[in-house]
Design a protein around this motif. Structure first.
Motif, PDB file in Angstrom:
ATOM      1  N   SER A 117      68.071  52.953  68.226  1.00  0.00           N
ATOM      2  CA  SER A 117      68.908  52.939  67.810  1.00  0.00           C
ATOM      3  C   SER A 117      70.393  52.623  66.981  1.00  0.00           C
TER       4      SER A 117
ATOM      5  N   THR B 250      69.787  52.504  63.382  1.00  0.00           N
ATOM      6  CA  THR B 250      70.532  53.848  63.146  1.00  0.00           C
ATOM      7  C   THR B 250      72.199  53.845  63.349  1.00  0.00           C
TER       8      THR B 250
ATOM      9  N   ALA C 251      72.966  58.194  67.091  1.00  0.00           N
ATOM     10  CA  ALA C 251      72.391  57.081  67.744  1.00  0.00           C
ATOM     11  C   ALA C 251      73.475  56.417  69.353  1.00  0.00           C
TER      12      ALA C 251
ATOM     13  N   HIS D 244      67.928  59.656  62.014  1.00  0.00           N
ATOM     14  CA  HIS D 244      68.187  59.157  62.818  1.00  0.00           C
ATOM     15  C   HIS D 244      66.629  58.205  62.357  1.00  0.00           C
TER      16      HIS D 244
END
Length: 292
Positions: A68, A71, A49, A96
């Motif tokens: 991100s 995640t 991430a 992810h």
């Protein structure tokens, strides 16, 4: 059959070990690698991430998170869980948010989701990843007992493999999740034979979950749901499968009131990680300063 959720020893999650803010007063560090300010991965995963400078604004109230950031939250919860539960690394793998689109990974993506030498993905008890089917709404996917589908590990025994979609807006379910998840499992098998007939009968459940009161906090819910789930994963697995029901209102079971602190917790963690990355860069005096 019902069960009371037993009290576990403190686990390293957001809700019983609040992170310490950076000592410099939450300053936003300069970019270290281009626009990247922080990076985190779950143990053994190949896809980090990576938080960009522009992502920091998304941590402010009423902003949608990036994939991100969503995640990062899940990775931190999972990493903290393994610290507090030694010996359970074989149980859990977190991937992810882009795993939901794993079938279309080509240029710019790693070939495999696990680094060389790490335990294969399907050999874990729980495969977890946030998903975003429409690029507008995040949900949490938990695949339980995926190893039952591996022909070499389970040639003739029962198959309990089930995908759970934990969704904070039930009106926005993912489109055709069974087809998507079958393709994900095939890709995650990395060529190992699967029990194809049982794979085709994969169960996908959409359990009743707390519902968000707005349209912008969905990226916080996967990490929140995962943190609660990992407080007692066996009990919550049985609950979500309808085998042993945890008594109580759904908002109480899933600690919904604690979501109000999740954004600040995530912000503290990202900024702390960014400062650590900046400090490491500053310490390496052989590397020239970035051009900003």
């Amino acid at each position: 059959m019902t069960t009371q959720l037993r009290q576990l020893p403190p686990s390293w999650t957001f809700f019983n070990s609040r992170p310490t803010p950076p000592t410099s007063g939450n300053r936003i560090p300069e970019a270290v690698e281009g626009d990247q300010v922080a990076e985190l991965r779950f143990y053994g995963t190949s896809f980090p991430a990576a938080i960009q400078q522009e992502d920091l604004a998304r941590l402010e109230p009423k902003q949608w998170l990036s994939d991100s950031l969503c995640t990062f939250y899940c990775y931190e919860v999972g990493n903290a869980y393994l610290k507090g539960a030694p010996g359970r690394a074989k149980d859990l793998v977190i991937l992810h948010a882009r795993t939901w689109h794993l079938g279309s990974w080509t240029h710019g993506f790693p070939k495999n989701v696990r680094v060389k030498g790490a335990r294969p993905t399907l050999e874990h008890k729980y495969i977890v990843f946030p998903g975003n089917d429409s690029e507008t709404h995040f949900f949490l996917c938990i695949i339980v007992f995926p190893f039952d589908l591996l022909l070499d590990l389970n040639p003739s025994g029962p198959v309990r493999t089930t995908a759970l979609i934990l969704n904070s807006i039930q009106q926005l379910p993912p489109f055709n999740p069974k087809e998507k998840l079958v393709s994900i499992l095939i890709r995650l098998s990395e060529g190992r034979p699967l029990r194809e007939n049982d794979l085709g009968r994969l169960k996908v459940l959409h359990p009743l979950m707390p519902q968000q009161p707005n349209s912008y906090d969905c990226g916080l819910y996967p990490g929140h749901f995962l943190s609660v789930f990992l407080s007692s994963p066996e009990a919550f697995t049985a609950h979500l499968l309808g085998e042993e029901i945890i008594e109580g209102a759904v908002d109480d079971i899933w600690k919904h009131s604690r979501i109000r602190d999740a954004r600040q917790d995530l912000k503290d963690l990202v900024l702390a990680s960014a400062e650590i990355q900046q400090a490491a860069f500053d310490f390496n005096t052989d590397v020239p300063l970035p051009v900003l």
